[in-house]
Design an enzyme around this catalytic site. Structure first.
Site, PDB file in Angstrom:
ATOM      1  CG  ASP A  97      -9.708  -3.173  -3.432  1.00 41.49           C
ATOM      2  OD1 ASP A  97     -10.370  -2.411  -4.112  1.00 41.49           O
ATOM      3  OD2 ASP A  97     -10.649  -3.442  -2.178  1.00 41.49           O
ATOM      4  N   GLY A 146       2.331   0.190  -5.697  1.00 35.02           N
ATOM      5  CA  GLY A 146       1.992  -1.117  -6.462  1.00 35.02           C
ATOM      6  C   GLY A 146       2.113  -1.221  -7.581  1.00 35.02           C
ATOM      7  CG  ASP A 153      -1.921   0.897   0.564  1.00 31.98           C
ATOM      8  OD1 ASP A 153      -3.316   0.330   1.267  1.00 31.98           O
ATOM      9  OD2 ASP A 153      -1.776   1.263   0.896  1.00 31.98           O
TER      10      ASP A 153
END
Length: 263
Positions: A144, A127, A98
């Site tokens: 996500d 990422g 993250d």
């Protein structure tokens, strides 16, 4: 527990959206820059996948013959995938990446993440850049990545998809959470189809227009729908998720002849 309205926990830093939290009953939720729920945890059953899109993102299990040795998550959020994998796939190693240090701090403090060690690590990084270090040695990539308003641009570009394909093992699977209402959605699909040579499936979540999009490094060994139904029985019993609903959603949303998918 009384309902607690969304409240800011950490101010925005370095251009990242502010991080907030809310609670309603036994559900604690993470927000990024708005009252839109990004991730939720059942305080009584922390490993439960509360949000429908997170359940849909486990649909890849229908197509794998061996449990993954390593899963990479791009976007930690409130740690929903980390907790579920730690509970149901305890032998699988996880790396969660993250870019937002505030998200990582709050997830560690308030979202009951697994113990950080050999089986689970958190990396503070971009990422899209971090995935470049892998070369055919991660089995599943779960993406996500939202900034509070929309999908992060770097996570829907062809170079990122190519880097993810290079990172995957020979039978690896890429899974991402997109919103079907995004006017760029079909463009994203076309890019993914190009990079993964047509081996792409779309699985609509049960609500909110989210879609779990899966792309396959190689053609899954099992694509027969009747045999996948039997596999769905076993998976539903083992993991407590409705894999029959997932299979029905896949069948309704992707080309097939009623007996097989074509990947």
């Amino acid at each position: 527990m009384a309902r607690h309205p969304y409240r800011r926990l950490r101010p925005a830093k370095s251009g990242f959206p502010e991080v907030g939290i809310s609670e309603e009953g036994n559900i604690r939720s993470l927000h990024l820059g708005s009252d839109t729920v990004q991730s939720s945890m059942n305080l009584d059953h922390p490993s439960e996948l509360v949000l429908s899109y997170s359940r849909a993102m486990m649909g890849w299990l229908l197509f794998t013959d061996a449990l993954p040795q390593h899963i990479t998550q791009i976007g930690l959020g409130g740690g929903s995938f980390a907790r579920w994998i730690d509970t149901y796939l305890p032998d699988t190693r996880q790396t969660a990446v993250d870019i937002n240090p505030q998200v990582i701090a709050i997830a560690r403090n308030l979202f009951e993440l697994p113990f950080e060690g050999e089986k689970f690590e958190i990396i503070e990084a971009d990422g899209a850049e971090y995935i470049k270090v892998f070369r055919h040695n991660t089995d599943v990539i779960l993406v996500d990545g939202f900034d509070g308003e929309q999908i992060i641009d770097a996570l829907v570009e062809e170079p990122f998809f190519r880097d993810c394909r290079n990172a995957l093992s020979s039978d690896g699977i890429f899974v991402t959470n997109w919103w079907s209402g995004d006017k760029r959605y079909q463009r994203f699909i076309e890019r993914l189809l190009s990079v993964f040579e047509g081996r792409v499936l779309e699985l609509p979540a049960e609500s909110h227009g989210n879609v779990a999009v899966m792309a396959f490094q190689s053609s899954p060994k099992e694509q027969n729908i009747d045999k996948l139904k039997k596999r769905a029985d076993k998976l539903s019993n083992a993991y407590g998720l409705d894999f029959h609903r997932m299979l029905a959603g896949l069948k309704a949303s992707n080309p097939n002849n009623g007996k097989h998918f074509h990947l």
